[in-house]
Design a protein around this motif. Structure first.
Motif, short mmCIF file in Angstrom:
data_model
loop_
_atom_site.label_atom_id
_atom_site.label_comp_id
_atom_site.label_asym_id
_atom_site.label_seq_id
_atom_site.Cartn_x
_atom_site.Cartn_y
_atom_site.Cartn_z
N ALA A 201 -2.17 -8.59 -24.16
CA ALA A 201 -3.21 -9.61 -23.99
C ALA A 201 -4.48 -8.99 -23.45
N SER A 202 -4.34 -8.05 -22.53
CA SER A 202 -5.51 -7.36 -21.98
C SER A 202 -6.18 -6.50 -23.05
N ARG A 203 -5.38 -5.78 -23.82
CA ARG A 203 -5.94 -4.92 -24.87
C ARG A 203 -6.70 -5.73 -25.91
N LEU A 204 -6.17 -6.91 -26.25
CA LEU A 204 -6.80 -7.76 -27.25
C LEU A 204 -7.88 -8.66 -26.66
N GLN A 205 -8.07 -8.54 -25.34
CA GLN A 205 -9.12 -9.27 -24.63
C GLN A 205 -8.95 -10.78 -24.78
N ILE A 206 -7.73 -11.23 -24.54
CA ILE A 206 -7.43 -12.66 -24.60
C ILE A 206 -7.75 -13.30 -23.26
N ARG A 207 -8.53 -14.36 -23.27
CA ARG A 207 -8.92 -15.02 -22.04
C ARG A 207 -8.22 -16.36 -21.86
N GLY A 208 -7.58 -16.86 -22.87
CA GLY A 208 -6.92 -18.15 -22.77
C GLY A 208 -5.82 -18.28 -23.81
N VAL A 209 -4.97 -19.24 -23.62
CA VAL A 209 -3.85 -19.47 -24.51
C VAL A 209 -3.80 -20.95 -24.89
N PRO A 210 -3.21 -21.27 -26.07
CA PRO A 210 -2.51 -20.38 -27.00
C PRO A 210 -3.47 -19.50 -27.78
N ALA A 211 -2.97 -18.34 -28.18
CA ALA A 211 -3.73 -17.42 -29.00
C ALA A 211 -2.80 -16.84 -30.06
N PHE A 212 -3.29 -16.76 -31.29
CA PHE A 212 -2.48 -16.28 -32.41
C PHE A 212 -3.20 -15.11 -33.09
N PHE A 213 -2.41 -14.07 -33.40
CA PHE A 213 -2.91 -12.90 -34.11
C PHE A 213 -1.96 -12.60 -35.26
N LEU A 214 -2.52 -12.23 -36.41
CA LEU A 214 -1.72 -12.00 -37.61
C LEU A 214 -2.06 -10.64 -38.20
N GLY A 215 -1.02 -9.94 -38.68
CA GLY A 215 -1.28 -8.66 -39.33
C GLY A 215 -0.07 -8.12 -40.06
N ARG A 216 -0.31 -7.07 -40.83
CA ARG A 216 0.77 -6.33 -41.47
C ARG A 216 1.29 -5.26 -40.52
N ALA A 217 2.50 -4.79 -40.76
CA ALA A 217 3.07 -3.71 -39.96
C ALA A 217 2.17 -2.48 -40.03
N GLY A 218 1.91 -1.89 -38.86
CA GLY A 218 1.10 -0.68 -38.81
C GLY A 218 -0.39 -0.92 -38.83
N GLU A 219 -0.82 -2.19 -38.92
CA GLU A 219 -2.24 -2.50 -38.94
C GLU A 219 -2.61 -3.33 -37.72
N GLU A 220 -3.84 -3.25 -37.30
CA GLU A 220 -4.31 -4.05 -36.17
C GLU A 220 -4.32 -5.53 -36.55
N PRO A 221 -3.65 -6.38 -35.79
CA PRO A 221 -3.65 -7.81 -36.13
C PRO A 221 -5.01 -8.43 -35.87
N ARG A 222 -5.34 -9.47 -36.61
CA ARG A 222 -6.61 -10.15 -36.40
C ARG A 222 -6.36 -11.55 -35.84
N ARG A 223 -7.29 -12.00 -35.02
CA ARG A 223 -7.19 -13.30 -34.38
C ARG A 223 -7.37 -14.43 -35.39
N ILE A 224 -6.55 -15.46 -35.25
CA ILE A 224 -6.72 -16.68 -36.03
C ILE A 224 -7.25 -17.74 -35.09
N ARG A 225 -8.43 -18.25 -35.37
CA ARG A 225 -9.04 -19.24 -34.48
C ARG A 225 -8.67 -20.65 -34.93
N LEU A 226 -8.24 -21.44 -33.96
CA LEU A 226 -7.87 -22.83 -34.23
C LEU A 226 -8.98 -23.75 -33.73
N THR A 227 -9.28 -24.78 -34.51
CA THR A 227 -10.23 -25.80 -34.07
C THR A 227 -9.54 -27.13 -33.83
N SER A 228 -8.24 -27.20 -34.12
CA SER A 228 -7.46 -28.40 -33.86
C SER A 228 -6.00 -27.99 -33.86
#
Length: 249
Positions: A201-228
């Motif tokens: 969470a610190s490495r990804l600089q997450i300041r609040g939850v819930p937080a979702f990140f998606l990626g393939r194996a071996g790749e940096e996951p990217r954040r998915i932003r929710l608006t609802s």
């Protein structure tokens, strides 16, 4: 909920039941939050916010492989990381209103596996619940525990997270050895899982939850932003990444 809200949290480092210096290494995380409001504060009383999914579990995870904090086929091409605090009302709503559709559409068919990253933003109750969840995960039922726990929270809104409360959740889980979970919640393995979630969470600089990140194996996951509280942003990101995944020769 207010879209684009930014909240500030101090991430708890109380990763050991014995306390010590590790429990005092507080660090402020530094990045924008998801599009939805996050849980805030460090008191023992959860926010009085409702959820439309307070019904009983319908065997959501039945037949899906679990290994510690991982849900789904270990060979799935995509990994979804869910950062959650078990005292957070918005995390509860995401677990009960968003995740079921993701499980049925993408996890059960084997397209995605989900990793539960159990952070402890909200004080001692968060730590207590996280330790029990990780201990139950050593019996490969963490996801069932989290589901039942959040449903109980939605029904009853308990003022504090106590051992009695956690034992009530365990009693609803067939096959879980409650005595074993109690004994293992202070183990090094549980320490390691909680610290790994905190560190990531610190490495990804997450300041609040819930937080979702998606990626393939071996790749940096990217954040998915929710608006609802809808599964569509996550489901759409999964479908897009699957289409872009090269076929296996």
């Amino acid at each position: 909920m207010k879209p684009d809200a930014i909240e500030r949290h101090e991430l708890s480092h109380a990763s050991s039941a014995r306390g010590g210096s590790a429990a005092r290494r507080g660090a402020w995380l530094a990045a924008a939050l998801l599009g939805i409001s996050a849980c805030q504060g460090a008191g023992e009383t959860p926010p009085e916010e409702g959820t439309g999914a307070a019904g009983e579990s319908l065997g959501l995870y039945s037949g899906i492989p679990q290994d510690g904090n991982v849900l789904g086929d270990p060979g799935a091409p995509l990994t979804l990381f869910e950062f959650s605090d078990l005292r957070c009302s918005h995390c509860r709503d995401a677990a009960l209103e968003v995740l079921p559709a993701i499980v049925e559409r993408h996890v059960r068919p084997g397209h995605v596996k989900v990793v539960f990253m159990n952070v402890t933003f909200l004080g001692p109750g968060s730590v207590r619940a996280a330790r029990m969840a990780a201990a139950v995960g050593m019996q490969d039922q963490l996801w069932d525990f989290v589901d039942h726990y959040f449903r109980l929270q939605a029904r009853e809104r308990p003022a504090a997270i106590t051992d009695d409360l956690l034992l009530r959740v365990l009693a609803e889980l067939p096959g879980v050895d409650a005595a074993q979970a109690l004994a293992q919640r202070g183990s090094a393995e549980v320490d390691q899982q909680i610290e790994a979630a905190r560190s990531e969470a610190s490495r990804l600089q997450i300041r609040g939850v819930p937080a979702f990140f998606l990626g393939r194996a071996g790749e940096e996951p990217r954040r998915i932003r929710l608006t609802s509280m809808s599964p569509e942003p996550i489901s759409g990101a999964i479908a897009q990444l699957l289409r872009a995944t090269p076929a296996t020769p």
